[in-house]
Design an enzyme around this catalytic site. Structure first.
Site, PDB file in Angstrom:
ATOM      1  N   ASN A   1       0.765  -1.183   0.054  1.00  0.00           N
ATOM      2  CA  ASN A   1      -0.119   0.123   0.000  1.00  0.00           C
ATOM      3  C   ASN A   1       0.886   1.073   0.093  1.00  0.00           C
ATOM      4  OD1 ASN A   1      -2.441   1.637   0.321  1.00  0.00           O
ATOM      5  ND2 ASN A   1      -3.297  -0.021   0.965  1.00  0.00           N
ATOM      6  N   ARG A   2       0.420   2.665   0.422  1.00  0.00           N
ATOM      7  CA  ARG A   2       1.048   3.726   0.106  1.00  0.00           C
ATOM      8  C   ARG A   2       1.713   4.239   1.259  1.00  0.00           C
ATOM      9  NH1 ARG A   2      -3.162   2.997  -3.093  1.00  0.00           N
ATOM     10  NH2 ARG A   2      -3.031   3.477  -5.172  1.00  0.00           N
TER      11      ARG A   2
ATOM     12  N   HIS B   1       3.544  -0.309  -2.601  1.00  0.00           N
ATOM     13  CA  HIS B   1       3.756  -1.456  -2.777  1.00  0.00           C
ATOM     14  C   HIS B   1       5.290  -2.010  -2.556  1.00  0.00           C
ATOM     15  CE1 HIS B   1      -0.286  -2.393  -2.942  1.00  0.00           C
ATOM     16  NE2 HIS B   1      -0.688  -2.471  -4.152  1.00  0.00           N
TER      17      HIS B   1
ATOM     18  N   HIS C   1      -1.406 -10.101  -3.088  1.00  0.00           N
ATOM     19  CA  HIS C   1      -2.188  -9.062  -3.811  1.00  0.00           C
ATOM     20  C   HIS C   1      -2.989 -10.086  -5.041  1.00  0.00           C
ATOM     21  CE1 HIS C   1      -3.359  -5.590  -5.739  1.00  0.00           C
ATOM     22  NE2 HIS C   1      -2.590  -4.856  -5.148  1.00  0.00           N
ATOM     23  N   SER C   2      -3.662 -11.270  -4.542  1.00  0.00           N
ATOM     24  CA  SER C   2      -4.330 -12.046  -5.611  1.00  0.00           C
ATOM     25  C   SER C   2      -5.768 -11.266  -6.106  1.00  0.00           C
ATOM     26  CB  SER C   2      -4.826 -13.357  -4.994  1.00  0.00           C
ATOM     27  OG  SER C   2      -3.683 -14.147  -4.805  1.00  0.00           O
TER      28      SER C   2
ATOM     29  N   ASP D   1     -11.364   1.073  -3.256  1.00  0.00           N
ATOM     30  CA  ASP D   1     -10.076   0.736  -3.171  1.00  0.00           C
ATOM     31  C   ASP D   1      -9.934   1.598  -1.774  1.00  0.00           C
ATOM     32  OD1 ASP D   1      -7.482   0.541  -3.508  1.00  0.00           O
ATOM     33  OD2 ASP D   1      -7.148   1.702  -5.382  1.00  0.00           O
TER      34      ASP D   1
ATOM     35  N   GLN E   1      -7.281  -4.213   2.491  1.00  0.00           N
ATOM     36  CA  GLN E   1      -7.749  -3.204   1.572  1.00  0.00           C
ATOM     37  C   GLN E   1      -8.749  -3.910   0.455  1.00  0.00           C
ATOM     38  OE1 GLN E   1      -6.399  -0.099   1.151  1.00  0.00           O
ATOM     39  NE2 GLN E   1      -6.785   0.371  -0.513  1.00  0.00           N
TER      40      GLN E   1
ATOM     41  N   GLU F   1      -6.814  -7.507   0.442  1.00  0.00           N
ATOM     42  CA  GLU F   1      -5.427  -7.621   0.814  1.00  0.00           C
ATOM     43  C   GLU F   1      -5.445  -7.351   2.327  1.00  0.00           C
ATOM     44  OE1 GLU F   1      -3.494  -4.493  -1.670  1.00  0.00           O
ATOM     45  OE2 GLU F   1      -5.188  -4.647  -2.633  1.00  0.00           O
TER      46      GLU F   1
HETATM   47  C1  GLA Z   1      -3.675  -1.648  -4.613  1.00  0.00           C
HETATM   48  C2  GLA Z   1      -4.136  -0.286  -4.465  1.00  0.00           C
HETATM   49  C3  GLA Z   1      -4.868   0.280  -5.696  1.00  0.00           C
HETATM   50  C4  GLA Z   1      -3.807  -0.323  -6.972  1.00  0.00           C
HETATM   51  C5  GLA Z   1      -3.539  -1.847  -6.924  1.00  0.00           C
HETATM   52  C6  GLA Z   1      -2.431  -2.074  -7.874  1.00  0.00           C
HETATM   53  O1  GLA Z   1      -4.738  -2.731  -4.293  1.00  0.00           O
HETATM   54  O2  GLA Z   1      -4.743  -0.158  -3.331  1.00  0.00           O
HETATM   55  O3  GLA Z   1      -5.046   1.634  -5.666  1.00  0.00           O
HETATM   56  O4  GLA Z   1      -2.617   0.475  -7.051  1.00  0.00           O
HETATM   57  O5  GLA Z   1      -3.109  -2.203  -5.722  1.00  0.00           O
HETATM   58  O6  GLA Z   1      -2.705  -1.688  -9.182  1.00  0.00           O
END
Ligand code: GLA
Length: 364
Positions: A94-95, A120, A195-196, A265, A302, A329
Site C-alpha cells: 500500500n501507500r 507496494h 495481492h491476488s 479501493d 484493502q 489484501e
Molecule cells: C492496490 C492499491 C490500488 C492499486 C493496486 C494495484 O490495491 O490500493 O490503488 O494500486 O494495488 O494496481
C-alpha cells in the site's frame, strides 16, 4: 522425495516438486510449485515474488475454474501491464505519503512510483520482483511451500536487513493458508500482503459487479485524493462501504465513480482483535455458487475492485476488464508509518512480525 520440514512430514506423502518456469530478464531461473488437495483444488505458486499464479476451484456443479488473475510466463509478470497479480507485496504494501518517513530520528525517502506516493515496496527490488528460495513441505494440514528471502539493508531505500518467510499451504478444508514471518536487525516498517485478484466465475470473466460481499468492519480510513489516509477513522454506516451485511459490488459502486479510487479501493478497519485469526470477509458469486471466505490476524483489509484494470490480455489470452476482479489484501493501514495513531508497522530488532491470511473456498 519426502523432505521433512516442520518435523511433520506424513509417512509416504510426497511434498510438491518445483518445475522450471523460465527465467527473469536478469537471468534468474524461476520455479513453479503445484499444491493439490482432496477437494479438487490446485494452487500454483512461483518463486518470483512468491506469487500465486493459479488457483483452480470447483463450482456448485463440480466444474473447476481458475479464479485468480495472472500471466502465462515470467515475461508477463515483468510487463508494465502486470498490476501485482497474485504476488507477495512489500516490504511495505500500500501507500506511503510522498515516500517519506522517519525512523529513530532519521528521515528516509523511498521511491515514488505512484505519484506523489510510494506504492507496494518499490521499483526494482520490491518483494513481488525478487526470486525467493522455495522449500516444499507436507504436514497433516496438506501440501505447502515455504518461500524465504532476505532483503539487504537499504534495499529500495528501507532500513535494516529484513529476513522473511512466506508459506502457502493448501489444506484439507479447501483453504489456501498464507503465513508470514519477518525479523529485522534494525527498526523498519513492514507491511506484507498477498495481492491476488479474484473473479469467482473464473479469471477473465467480464465483471465482479454481481459478486456479493460481506466485510466485518464497522469503520474505515478515509483518504485524500491521492489515496493517503487523512488519519480519521469513520463509520461505514450510511456510506457505500457498509458491507456489514451482504451487498452486490455493483449496487452502490457508481456513488464512488467520481472519487480518486474510481470504485472500491479502501482500507477497512476490521472488527475483532488483531493478532487473532478471525473471519473478516465473505464473497459469493451467485452464478457459479463459489464462495470465498477470508480470515486474518491483521487489523485491516484493502478492498479493491480492479478499477485500474484496463483490458490487458493475460493468462490463456483472456482479457481483464475494468472491475473484472477484486482483491481483499489483509494488511496494516496504509501510510501507518506516518500515522502514530494507527497500529504500528515498525518491526523492532529482535521482534517477530507474524501475519496469517486464510482464503477458504466452498460452493453452494
Ligand atoms: C492496490 C492499491 C490500488 C492499486 C493496486 C494495484 O490495491 O490500493 O490503488 O494500486 O494495488 O494496481
Amino acid at each position: 522425495m519426502a523432505m521433512s520440514v516442520l518435523g511433520a512430514t506424513m509417512a509416504g506423502a510426497e511434498p510438491p516438486k518445483g518445475e522450471p518456469f523460465g527465467k527473469t530478464s536478469r537471468g534468474e531461473p524461476v520455479e513453479l510449485y503445484t499444491l493439490k488437495n482432496k477437494g479438487g483444488l490446485t494452487a500454483k505458486i512461483m518463486t518470483r515474488g512468491a506469487t500465486l499464479t493459479e488457483l483452480n476451484v470447483p463450482d456448485k456443479n463440480g466444474d473447476v475454474a481458475d479464479v485468480v488473475l495472472g500471466w502465462d510466463d515470467v515475461a508477463g509478470y515483468e510487463s508494465a501491464d502486470n498490476q501485482y497479480f497474485g504476488c507477495t507485496t512489500g516490504r511495505v504494501a500500500n501507500r506511503i505519503a510522498k515516500g517519506k518517513f522517519t525512523v529513530l530520528n532519521k528521515e528516509y525517502q523511498v521511491p515514488v512510483n505512484n505519484a506523489p506516493n510510494a506504492l507496494h515496496g518499490g521499483v526494482e527490488r520490491s518483494l513481488d520482483k525478487v526470486v525467493w528460495k522455495a522449500e516444499p513441505f507436507e504436514t497433516h494440514r496438506g501440501q505447502g511451500v515455504k518461500f524465504t528471502y532476505t532483503s539487504p539493508d537499504g534495499e529500495e531505500g528501507y532500513p535494516g536487513k529484513l529476513t522473511m518467510e512466506v508459506s502457502y499451504q493448501l489444506t484439507g478444508d479447501n483453504e489456501l493458508r498464507i503465513e508470514y514471518i519477518a525479523t529485522s536487525d534494525r527498526p523498519t516498517p513492514v507491511n506484507l500482503t498477498n495481492h491476488s485478484y479474484f473473479n469467482l466465475q473464473g479469471a477473465g470473466s467480464p465483471t465482479v459487479l454481481d459478486h456479493e460481499v460481506t466485510i466485518h468492519a464497522d469503520k474505515y480510513t478515509p483518504t485524500d485524493d491521492t489515496l493517503i489516509p487523512t488519519g480519521k477513522i469513520d463509520p461505514v454506516e450510511g456510506t457505500p462501504l457498509d458491507f456489514r451485511s451482504a451487498h452486490k459490488i455493483g449496487e452502490r459502486i457508481e456513488q464512488l465513480d467520481k472519487t480518486a479510487a474510481i470504485g472500491y479501493d479502501h482500507n477497512f478497519v476490521l472488527n475483532g482483535a488483531s493478532g487473532t485469526l478471525r473471519k473478516i470477509a465473505r464473497v459469493k458469486d451467485p452464478k457459479s455458487g463459489r464462495v470465498l471466505t477470508v480470515q486474518t490476524t491483521e487489523p485491516g483489509v484493502q478492498f479493491y475492485t480492479g478499477n485500474f484494470l484496463k483490458g490487458q490480455k493475460a493468462k490463456g489470452s483472456k482479457t481483464y476488464a475494468h472491475r473484472s476482479a477484486l482483491c481483499l489484501e489483509t494488511q496494516h493501514f496504509p501510510d501507518s508509518v506516518n500515522h502514530p495513531e494507527f497500529p504500528t508497522t515498525i518491526l523492532k530488532a529482535g521482534d517477530k512480525y507474524t501475519h496469517i491470511c486464510v482464503y477458504g473456498f466452498s460452493a453452494e
